[in-house]
Design a protein around this motif. Sequence first.
Motif, PDB file in Angstrom:
ATOM      1  N   LEU A  19      45.955  32.975  33.989  1.00 18.35           N
ATOM      2  CA  LEU A  19      45.324  33.127  35.300  1.00 18.35           C
ATOM      3  C   LEU A  19      44.763  31.798  35.803  1.00 18.35           C
ATOM      4  O   LEU A  19      44.831  31.520  37.011  1.00 18.35           O
ATOM      5  N   ARG A  23      45.675  30.223  39.395  1.00 10.44           N
ATOM      6  CA  ARG A  23      44.599  29.874  40.337  1.00 10.44           C
ATOM      7  C   ARG A  23      44.794  28.457  40.865  1.00 10.44           C
ATOM      8  O   ARG A  23      44.540  28.188  42.038  1.00 10.44           O
ATOM      9  N   ILE A  29      42.653  35.082  42.450  1.00  9.47           N
ATOM     10  CA  ILE A  29      42.523  35.980  41.305  1.00  9.47           C
ATOM     11  C   ILE A  29      41.047  36.036  40.935  1.00  9.47           C
ATOM     12  O   ILE A  29      40.450  34.998  40.636  1.00  9.47           O
ATOM     13  N   PRO A  30      40.447  37.215  40.940  1.00  5.43           N
ATOM     14  CA  PRO A  30      39.020  37.315  40.620  1.00  5.43           C
ATOM     15  C   PRO A  30      38.695  36.749  39.240  1.00  5.43           C
ATOM     16  O   PRO A  30      39.460  36.921  38.287  1.00  5.43           O
ATOM     17  N   ALA A  33      38.793  38.881  36.066  1.00  4.98           N
ATOM     18  CA  ALA A  33      40.087  39.386  35.585  1.00  4.98           C
ATOM     19  C   ALA A  33      40.499  38.764  34.256  1.00  4.98           C
ATOM     20  O   ALA A  33      41.348  39.315  33.557  1.00  4.98           O
ATOM     21  N   ASP A  34      39.893  37.639  33.880  1.00  2.00           N
ATOM     22  CA  ASP A  34      40.300  36.920  32.673  1.00  2.00           C
ATOM     23  C   ASP A  34      40.260  37.785  31.415  1.00  2.00           C
ATOM     24  O   ASP A  34      41.037  37.561  30.490  1.00  2.00           O
ATOM     25  N   GLU A  36      40.695  41.114  31.341  1.00  5.26           N
ATOM     26  CA  GLU A  36      41.422  42.372  31.520  1.00  5.26           C
ATOM     27  C   GLU A  36      42.770  42.354  30.789  1.00  5.26           C
ATOM     28  O   GLU A  36      43.392  41.304  30.665  1.00  5.26           O
ATOM     29  N   HIS A  38      45.459  43.971  31.972  1.00  2.00           N
ATOM     30  CA  HIS A  38      46.462  44.022  33.048  1.00  2.00           C
ATOM     31  C   HIS A  38      45.784  43.567  34.338  1.00  2.00           C
ATOM     32  O   HIS A  38      44.689  44.017  34.657  1.00  2.00           O
ATOM     33  N   VAL A  39      46.446  42.676  35.060  1.00  2.49           N
ATOM     34  CA  VAL A  39      45.901  42.151  36.314  1.00  2.49           C
ATOM     35  C   VAL A  39      47.014  42.164  37.351  1.00  2.49           C
ATOM     36  O   VAL A  39      48.161  41.830  37.037  1.00  2.49           O
ATOM     37  N   GLU A  40      46.689  42.547  38.581  1.00  4.86           N
ATOM     38  CA  GLU A  40      47.628  42.503  39.708  1.00  4.86           C
ATOM     39  C   GLU A  40      46.954  41.817  40.883  1.00  4.86           C
ATOM     40  O   GLU A  40      45.776  42.043  41.129  1.00  4.86           O
ATOM     41  N   VAL A  41      47.732  40.991  41.604  1.00  6.02           N
ATOM     42  CA  VAL A  41      47.243  40.410  42.853  1.00  6.02           C
ATOM     43  C   VAL A  41      48.337  40.535  43.911  1.00  6.02           C
ATOM     44  O   VAL A  41      49.520  40.415  43.597  1.00  6.02           O
ATOM     45  N   ASP A  52      50.410  41.090  32.095  1.00  7.94           N
ATOM     46  CA  ASP A  52      50.060  42.007  31.015  1.00  7.94           C
ATOM     47  C   ASP A  52      49.980  41.224  29.722  1.00  7.94           C
ATOM     48  O   ASP A  52      50.873  40.412  29.427  1.00  7.94           O
TER      49      ASP A  52
END
Length: 129
Positions: A19, A23, A29-30, A33-34, A36, A38-41, A52
Amino acid sequence: MKPQFDLIGLVVADMAASLAFYRLLGLDIPAGADAEPHVEVPLPGGLLLAWDRVDVIKGFDPHWTAPTGSSRVSLAFRCDGPAEVDAVYARLAAAGYRGLEPWDAPWGQRYAVVHDPDGNGVDLFSPSA
């Protein structure tokens, strides 16, 4: 309804490292989220980019293994012009990422390739000056 292309997914070994790279490319990307799995943007045009962690993938596919050798897929980021290709590449290189330095491609674009933390090729391009 016919299937509609909706999401590009990346499998990552280290979510925070991946991430951080994206960035630097300007994706919003919030920070939270680091941690998490699973992350989606959302991307311009409505597609989603998702990450993932390896353990998430192995949770539903225990036989999954990371690919070896060169990748057959790359993500491409259009830049405003040749100077931006050079500047983005320089910013990523200064942060320790490697790839192919910017060049004037014979197909009429300024082009560079940087590899993300998982080895995925990320192309930077713009029309040539």
